[in-house]
Design an enzyme around this catalytic site. Structure first.
Site, mmCIF file in Angstrom:
data_model
loop_
_atom_site.group_PDB
_atom_site.id
_atom_site.type_symbol
_atom_site.label_atom_id
_atom_site.label_comp_id
_atom_site.label_asym_id
_atom_site.label_seq_id
_atom_site.Cartn_x
_atom_site.Cartn_y
_atom_site.Cartn_z
ATOM 1 N N ASP A 1 0.847 -1.194 0.000
ATOM 2 C CA ASP A 1 0.000 0.000 0.000
ATOM 3 C C ASP A 1 0.885 1.248 0.000
ATOM 4 O OD1 ASP A 1 -3.278 0.294 1.253
ATOM 5 O OD2 ASP A 1 -2.042 2.019 0.692
ATOM 6 N N SER B 1 -16.589 -3.369 -10.080
ATOM 7 C CA SER B 1 -17.708 -2.618 -9.505
ATOM 8 C C SER B 1 -18.959 -2.756 -10.356
ATOM 9 C CB SER B 1 -17.327 -1.134 -9.418
ATOM 10 O OG SER B 1 -18.467 -0.332 -9.155
ATOM 11 N N TYR C 1 -13.784 6.930 -13.360
ATOM 12 C CA TYR C 1 -13.533 5.873 -12.358
ATOM 13 C C TYR C 1 -14.198 4.575 -12.818
ATOM 14 C CZ TYR C 1 -15.136 2.848 -8.624
ATOM 15 O OH TYR C 1 -15.470 1.728 -7.890
ATOM 16 N N LYS D 1 -12.777 0.604 -14.450
ATOM 17 C CA LYS D 1 -13.155 -0.769 -14.047
ATOM 18 C C LYS D 1 -13.508 -1.604 -15.280
ATOM 19 C CE LYS D 1 -12.634 -0.213 -9.630
ATOM 20 N NZ LYS D 1 -11.478 -0.834 -8.953
ATOM 21 N N PHE E 1 -21.280 -4.100 -5.205
ATOM 22 C CA PHE E 1 -22.357 -3.133 -5.234
ATOM 23 C C PHE E 1 -21.994 -2.032 -4.232
ATOM 24 C CE2 PHE E 1 -25.403 -4.505 -8.414
ATOM 25 C CZ PHE E 1 -24.686 -5.588 -8.883
ATOM 26 N N ASN F 1 -19.491 8.881 -0.406
ATOM 27 C CA ASN F 1 -20.492 7.827 -0.299
ATOM 28 C C ASN F 1 -21.507 8.105 0.818
ATOM 29 O OD1 ASN F 1 -17.814 5.689 -1.130
ATOM 30 N ND2 ASN F 1 -19.530 6.099 -2.476
ATOM 31 N N LEU F 2 -22.651 7.468 0.677
ATOM 32 C CA LEU F 2 -23.792 7.762 1.560
ATOM 33 C C LEU F 2 -23.529 7.471 3.032
ATOM 34 C CD1 LEU F 2 -26.792 8.514 1.983
ATOM 35 C CD2 LEU F 2 -27.336 6.100 1.577
ATOM 36 N N ARG G 1 -30.130 1.211 -3.706
ATOM 37 C CA ARG G 1 -28.862 0.522 -3.913
ATOM 38 C C ARG G 1 -28.814 -0.788 -3.134
ATOM 39 N NH1 ARG G 1 -28.925 4.079 -6.982
ATOM 40 N NH2 ARG G 1 -27.279 5.557 -7.608
ATOM 41 N N ARG H 1 -27.839 14.046 -7.963
ATOM 42 C CA ARG H 1 -26.404 14.203 -8.242
ATOM 43 C C ARG H 1 -26.160 13.762 -9.683
ATOM 44 N NH1 ARG H 1 -22.346 10.734 -4.501
ATOM 45 N NH2 ARG H 1 -23.580 9.053 -5.454
ATOM 46 N N ASP I 1 -25.859 9.964 -11.228
ATOM 47 C CA ASP I 1 -26.518 8.935 -10.406
ATOM 48 C C ASP I 1 -27.599 8.213 -11.202
ATOM 49 O OD1 ASP I 1 -25.095 9.075 -8.116
ATOM 50 O OD2 ASP I 1 -26.542 10.225 -6.968
HETATM 51 C C1 WQD Z 1 -25.512 5.789 -2.892
HETATM 52 C C2 WQD Z 1 -26.858 6.504 -2.920
HETATM 53 C C3 WQD Z 1 -26.770 8.673 -3.936
HETATM 54 C C4 WQD Z 1 -24.263 10.521 -0.857
HETATM 55 C C5 WQD Z 1 -20.403 4.526 -5.948
HETATM 56 C C6 WQD Z 1 -19.586 3.907 -7.035
HETATM 57 C C7 WQD Z 1 -19.422 2.428 -6.781
HETATM 58 C C8 WQD Z 1 -18.790 2.194 -5.441
HETATM 59 C C9 WQD Z 1 -19.622 2.884 -4.353
HETATM 60 C C10 WQD Z 1 -16.661 3.143 -4.743
HETATM 61 C C11 WQD Z 1 -27.118 7.233 -4.232
HETATM 62 C C12 WQD Z 1 -27.136 8.768 -2.460
HETATM 63 C C13 WQD Z 1 -24.997 9.608 -1.590
HETATM 64 C C14 WQD Z 1 -24.918 11.639 -0.268
HETATM 65 C C15 WQD Z 1 -26.999 10.842 -1.144
HETATM 66 N N1 WQD Z 1 -17.436 2.552 -5.555
HETATM 67 N N2 WQD Z 1 -26.343 9.775 -1.719
HETATM 68 N N3 WQD Z 1 -26.276 11.755 -0.441
HETATM 69 O O1 WQD Z 1 -22.921 6.219 -6.218
HETATM 70 O O2 WQD Z 1 -24.181 4.063 -5.606
HETATM 71 O O3 WQD Z 1 -21.701 3.983 -5.960
HETATM 72 O O4 WQD Z 1 -19.796 4.279 -4.686
HETATM 73 O O5 WQD Z 1 -16.590 3.016 -3.570
HETATM 74 O O6 WQD Z 1 -18.587 1.892 -7.790
HETATM 75 O O7 WQD Z 1 -20.271 4.048 -8.268
HETATM 76 O O8 WQD Z 1 -22.636 5.123 -3.947
HETATM 77 O O9 WQD Z 1 -22.769 5.937 -1.636
HETATM 78 O O10 WQD Z 1 -22.177 7.592 -3.471
HETATM 79 O O11 WQD Z 1 -24.507 6.729 -3.294
HETATM 80 O O12 WQD Z 1 -28.226 10.965 -1.274
HETATM 81 O O13 WQD Z 1 -24.303 12.516 0.389
HETATM 82 O O14 WQD Z 1 -26.841 7.504 -1.915
HETATM 83 O O15 WQD Z 1 -27.529 9.586 -4.707
HETATM 84 O O16 WQD Z 1 -28.512 7.119 -4.514
HETATM 85 P P1 WQD Z 1 -22.962 4.909 -5.503
HETATM 86 P P2 WQD Z 1 -22.948 6.395 -3.041
#
Ligand code: WQD
Length: 336
Positions: free
Chosen positions: A31, A125, A150, A154, A179, A200-201, A232, A295, A298
């Site tokens: 790493d 992914s 990104y 993949k 996922f 990420n969420l 998701r 976003r 999305d």
């Molecule tokens: C999930 C949901 C957002 C943040 C991506 C990559 C995938 C993987 C995971 C890297 C969506 C919503 C998000 C926020 C929100 N790779 N959201 N407010 O976009 O599904 O996948 O990350 O780690 O390859 O494509 O993940 O967590 O960003 O979003 O409402 O502040 O949460 O719109 O519906 P995503 P995410």
């Protein structure tokens, strides 16, 4: 087996290193800490109660990888996590993403060939499916040009691997299409470490609940989904890590050349608003949030059909969404 884990100090890599050890294997972590912290290694030793073999360096540096393979005799395979993974950042810095993510894989494949190491598990992914025609998504669903550089790295990396396998390079490989990995190790000692504002969420949810962020913005509630927010397939990172060990052990038994892909998910879709509601319920805390605009890039709905990995490897997710969100909150509290 002794297994090279590139990016092994990162979120999924560190959890996979722990699961390798728990199954009697030996991880060798490589790493460069561009998206991880060195102190995670100490946590791995604390959890596993054993010394972790570790090399600091960049996987796109052939001399570095050759040094690792030279020193660590009988490496039986590699799990390749080392890559940049921020969707938004990749839109701003596409060349950095293509150079880093493609070159590190190519150099790893070249070094594996040089040292006669044939088994590779690749961190791919579900983003390779783009906007899926329907859900749940099987591996037979068409890959599409991803919505971000990104995601496109993949797609290209999967092709680099399959071309290497079928190009007579004495490589066998499986690409795992993740996922949405969430949660943290139940010990609370390792977990997701977003740098700066989380993309990420779930890390954003935990930081909002902890008061680190003023509020979460739900990116759109006008999607064609049951409650209008995005749907998701949220999979516990420990379940995901265990899928890597099952995959490696399966790959080890295959005749070279061999290539396949598996979707790795729960097979269940949950919405953003459900995540918030479930998080609040199981942790007894409030998540301040507001509804904002969608976003860019999305998609509405994305969740796996995990039948192939379940039937082939006998693996399926065991942890619940509730456990994932409890573990994520425990880790957040450990951090703050
Ligand atoms: C999930 C949901 C957002 C943040 C991506 C990559 C995938 C993987 C995971 C890297 C969506 C919503 C998000 C926020 C929100 N790779 N959201 N407010 O976009 O599904 O996948 O990350 O780690 O390859 O494509 O993940 O967590 O960003 O979003 O409402 O502040 O949460 O719109 O519906 P995503 P995410």
């Amino acid at each position: 087996m002794k297994i090279l884990v590139t990016g092994g100090a990162g979120f999924i890599g560190s959890h996979t290193a722990i699961e390798l050890i728990s199954k009697g294997h030996t991880p060798v972590i490589a790493d460069n800490f561009s998206n991880s912290e060195k102190w995670i290694l100490g946590r791995l030793e604390e959890i596993s109660q054993q010394e972790i073999i570790f090399y600091e360096g960049d996987c796109s540096d052939g001399n570095f990888l050759a040094e690792v393979f030279s020193r660590e005799k009988n490496i039986a395979g590699a799990i390749h996590f080392a890559a940049k993974k921020a969707v938004g950042e990749s839109m701003e810095k596409p060349l950095i993403y293509y150079k880093n993510n493609l070159l590190s894989l190519i150099v790893l494949l070249e070094t594996m060939q040089e040292f006669g190491v044939k088994n590779l598990v690749f961190s791919s992914s579900a983003t390779v499916y783009g906007e899926p025609g329907s859900c749940p998504i099987p591996e037979t669903a068409p890959r599409q040009k991803a919505a971000s550089p990104y995601g496109n790295t993949k797609v290209i990396c999967e092709d680099i691997i399959s071309d290497s396998v079928f190009g007579g390079k004495n490589i066998s490989a499986i690409s795992l299409r993740y996922f949405n990995p969430i949660g943290a190790h139940p010990s609370g000692l390792i977990g997701e470490l977003p740098i700066g504002i989380p993309n990420n969420l779930v890390p954003y949810v935990t930081q909002a609940a902890a008061g680190i962020r003023e509020k979460l913005t739900v990116f759109g509630n006008d999607y064609p989904t049951p409650d209008g927010s995005g749907v998701r397939d949220f999979i516990h990172v420990v379940d995901l890590a265990q899928a890597h060990i099952k995959t490696l052990e399966y790959l080890e038994k295959q005749n070279t050349p061999f290539y396949d892909v598996f979707n790795v998910g729960t097979g269940q879709g949950n919405s953003v608003l459900e995540i918030i509601q479930t998080f609040e319920k199981v942790n007894g805390v409030e998540v301040p949030y507001e509804i904002g605009p969608r976003r860019p890039g999305d998609i509405a709905t994305c969740f796996a059909d995990p039948q192939k990995i379940e039937k082939t490897l006998g693996w399926k997710t065991e942890k619940t969404l509730e456990e994932s969100l409890i573990d994520a909150w425990k880790w957040q509290n450990y951090l703050t």
